[in-house]
Design an enzyme around this catalytic site. Structure first.
Site, PDB file in Angstrom:
ATOM      1  N   GLY A  98       0.816  -1.207   0.000  1.00 47.47           N
ATOM      2  CA  GLY A  98       0.000   0.000   0.000  1.00 47.47           C
ATOM      3  C   GLY A  98       0.846   1.251   0.000  1.00 47.47           C
ATOM      4  O   GLY A  98       2.078   1.201   0.017  1.00 47.47           O
ATOM      5  N   LYS A 121       4.285  12.750  -1.518  1.00 49.51           N
ATOM      6  CA  LYS A 121       5.191  11.678  -1.110  1.00 49.51           C
ATOM      7  C   LYS A 121       6.072  12.207   0.017  1.00 49.51           C
ATOM      8  O   LYS A 121       6.863  13.127  -0.176  1.00 49.51           O
ATOM      9  CB  LYS A 121       6.058  11.216  -2.282  1.00 49.51           C
ATOM     10  CG  LYS A 121       6.890   9.978  -1.964  1.00 49.51           C
ATOM     11  CD  LYS A 121       7.565   9.448  -3.211  1.00 49.51           C
ATOM     12  CE  LYS A 121       8.358   8.181  -2.902  1.00 49.51           C
ATOM     13  NZ  LYS A 121       9.008   7.641  -4.131  1.00 49.51           N
ATOM     14  N   ASP A 268       4.345  -4.020  -7.679  1.00 47.97           N
ATOM     15  CA  ASP A 268       3.673  -2.867  -7.086  1.00 47.97           C
ATOM     16  C   ASP A 268       4.260  -1.546  -7.585  1.00 47.97           C
ATOM     17  O   ASP A 268       3.723  -0.481  -7.277  1.00 47.97           O
ATOM     18  CB  ASP A 268       3.725  -2.927  -5.558  1.00 47.97           C
ATOM     19  CG  ASP A 268       5.143  -3.054  -5.025  1.00 47.97           C
ATOM     20  OD1 ASP A 268       5.738  -4.124  -5.212  1.00 47.97           O
ATOM     21  OD2 ASP A 268       5.653  -2.095  -4.421  1.00 47.97           O
ATOM     22  N   ASP A 278       7.494   5.647  -9.198  1.00 52.78           N
ATOM     23  CA  ASP A 278       8.286   5.329  -8.007  1.00 52.78           C
ATOM     24  C   ASP A 278       9.789   5.363  -8.289  1.00 52.78           C
ATOM     25  O   ASP A 278      10.438   4.334  -8.465  1.00 52.78           O
ATOM     26  CB  ASP A 278       7.880   3.983  -7.419  1.00 52.78           C
ATOM     27  CG  ASP A 278       6.544   4.065  -6.709  1.00 52.78           C
ATOM     28  OD1 ASP A 278       6.043   5.195  -6.539  1.00 52.78           O
ATOM     29  OD2 ASP A 278       5.990   3.031  -6.335  1.00 52.78           O
TER      30      ASP A 278
END
Length: 513
Positions: A98, A121, A268, A278
């Site tokens: 998550g 973030k 992910d 990411d």
């Protein structure tokens, strides 16, 4: 900025946990959990992407907007939340994961009707932080802010950075996971994307046996982010999977074009839209090496090495296919789609390499030519980006040794020099097989091969300067990355100085980076 116009349709459509607790916990049968941001009291704006802000509908920056950009002092219309997903990390099933460092504000719609998701973030702990603090440090935040924008201007699908801010807090981190934690400056990146949905969101629902919710998520994703798929088409889920396969292949071809190595291609970290997402221990490859991985966490196996990214992309798609099987329910179709990934990727990669070399089309003999080129690049340790810049300038009377010596990371002895000269002869012969002019060939190269890439040592220098209160290099790098196919600052178009070899956070990176 027009932050009052941010809406949150995701919260209205899907089940969630509204307990608003940051405590790490499992949240079964729901796709998100509401949470609160840390609420930093003394944030300091370092960089703001006004062009992006205007494009997505937020408008120009005003003095008090820095509080929103770190997730503080939010208007009443915003309920912050984090999403649950699962994934395979380094090839192993990791279970529920998550948004551990990411918190959503919601989405905004610009005047043209385009939707953009916004999240922070590093703005605080979420229920998915897994014993971590949800903060981010300056070095990782600078790396994401600059690199995501660099990728955008290179023409590569990516999330984008809206702002970079210091939080006024110090955060403790062990950069190389070797028992030497240190305090570092905390920071927040506000970032955007059409959607942050990942392979892992679908894996999460499949693993929990939530097949109805899985189908609902697929419908939502198709309706909102895949305009070429007709929602009423009974084959829409198959069309969705094939589109994701192609988008993933196209993305990896683009990574290979510029020498980008993601570093952590866990499922992910795979965008459903084929976006680069990411930014952690990534690197722009300098000396060409198919086994290059910038991530120390990936040693010695090098699962996510430069030359294995397409293979891993296909592996990740296998896991996505497995998660979608309850809805698509056609094993033969899924297997064929995955096999076709390799064919599609190979064709797209060959077309890309042709453009890099200035060839107007791929011919059978190019397979051997490209193989010889890879062997040459690895043997001579030639700089990937600078090689093509030098190749554009080759003439009949060029002294090959003088021309290429400045871009190699090893000395050109007689044997290596002969290999290089032989290759240049092969290249000039191949150019004569083109059906386009020399000028057209050069234009093809110049629009495919960047003059500027955001090398790790430049990022390292920039982070050091910002830590000392100087943003001059940040501004200079921002100028350079906005026009990567031009040589704005020649001092950036050189191979990595040896003083930056083996420096933590520069040539050696970890998932903390």
């Amino acid at each position: 900025m027009n932050i009052e116009q941010i809406t949150q349709p995701f919260l209205k459509i899907f089940p969630g946990d509204f307990s608003n607790s940051p405590l790490p916990r499992a949240t079964p049968k729901v796709l998100f959990a509401t949470t609160e941001t840390a609420g930093f009291e003394q944030p300091e704006l370092i960089a703001f992407n006004e062009a992006l802000s205007t494009e997505i509908g937020l408008g120009k920056f005003e003095e008090n907007d820095v509080n929103f950009l770190v997730g503080s002092q939010l208007p009443k219309n915003i309920q912050t939340y984090a999403t649950a997903y699962a994934g395979h990390q380094f090839g192993n099933w990791a279970g529920q994961l998550g948004d551990g460092r990411a918190i959503f504000a919601g989405e905004i719609i610009n005047c043209e009707g385009k939707k953009t998701e916004i999240q922070w973030k590093g703005a605080g702990e979420t229920p998915y932080s897994r014993r971590a603090d949800g903060r981010a440090v300056l070095r990782s935040s600078v790396r994401e802010y600059l690199m995501s924008e660099a990728m955008h201007h290179l023409g590569i699908p990516t999330t984008r950075a809206l702002s970079l801010s210091l939080t006024g807090e110090d955060v403790i981190r062990d950069i190389m996971y070797n028992g030497n934690p240190q305090y570092e400056k905390g920071a927040v990146v506000a970032r955007t994307a059409d959607t942050f949905l990942r392979f892992g969101h679908f894996e999460f629902l499949f693993a929990q046996g939530e097949h109805k919710l899985l189908q609902d998520l697929l419908d939502f994703t198709i309706d909102n982010y895949f305009p070429t798929i007709v929602p009423s088409n009974p084959c829409k889920y198959k069309d969705f999977f094939e589109t994701v396969c192609r988008a993933t292949a196209d993305l990896i071809v683009e990574w290979l074009r510029v020498g980008f190595v993601h570093g952590v291609m866990n499922t992910d970290n795979m965008s459903i839209l084929g976006l680069t997402i990411d930014y952690g221990p990534y690197a722009m490859m300098e000396e060409y090496n198919l086994n290059f991985t910038p991530n120390t966490t990936d040693l010695p196996g090098r699962r996510y090495a430069f030359g294995r990214q397409a293979q891993i992309g296909q592996w990740n798609l296998w896991k996505l296919a497995n998660a979608l099987h309850p809805v698509i329910n056609d094993e033969k179709f899924l297997e064929n789609s995955l096999r076709n990934f390799g064919v599609y990727f190979s064709e797209a990669n060959n077309k890309m390499l042709c453009k890099k070399f200035g060839f107007n089309e791929f011919i059978k003999e190019d397979e051997l030519f490209f193989s010889n080129w890879q062997s040459l690049m690895q043997d001579l340790e030639m700089d990937h980006t600078l090689f093509f810049n030098q190749l554009e300038q080759i003439k009949a009377d060029t002294d090959v040794k003088d021309h290429f010596s400045p871009i190699t990371y090893t000395a050109l002895n007689e044997e290596k020099l002969k290999k290089l000269k032989d290759f240049i002869d092969q290249y000039q012969y191949r150019l004569r097989l083109n059906s386009i002019s020399k000028a057209e060939s050069l234009e093809l190269m110049r629009t495919t091969n960047p003059k500027f890439i955001l090398r790790n040592y430049l990022l390292y220098q920039c982070i050091e300067e910002i830590s000392n209160g100087n943003t001059a290099m940040l501004l200079k790098l921002t100028q350079a990355l906005e026009k990567p196919y031009q040589e704005i600052f020649p001092e950036f178009s050189v191979k990595r100085p040896p003083i930056y070899d083996n420096i933590a956070g520069c040539s050696t990176l970890s998932c903390s980076s």
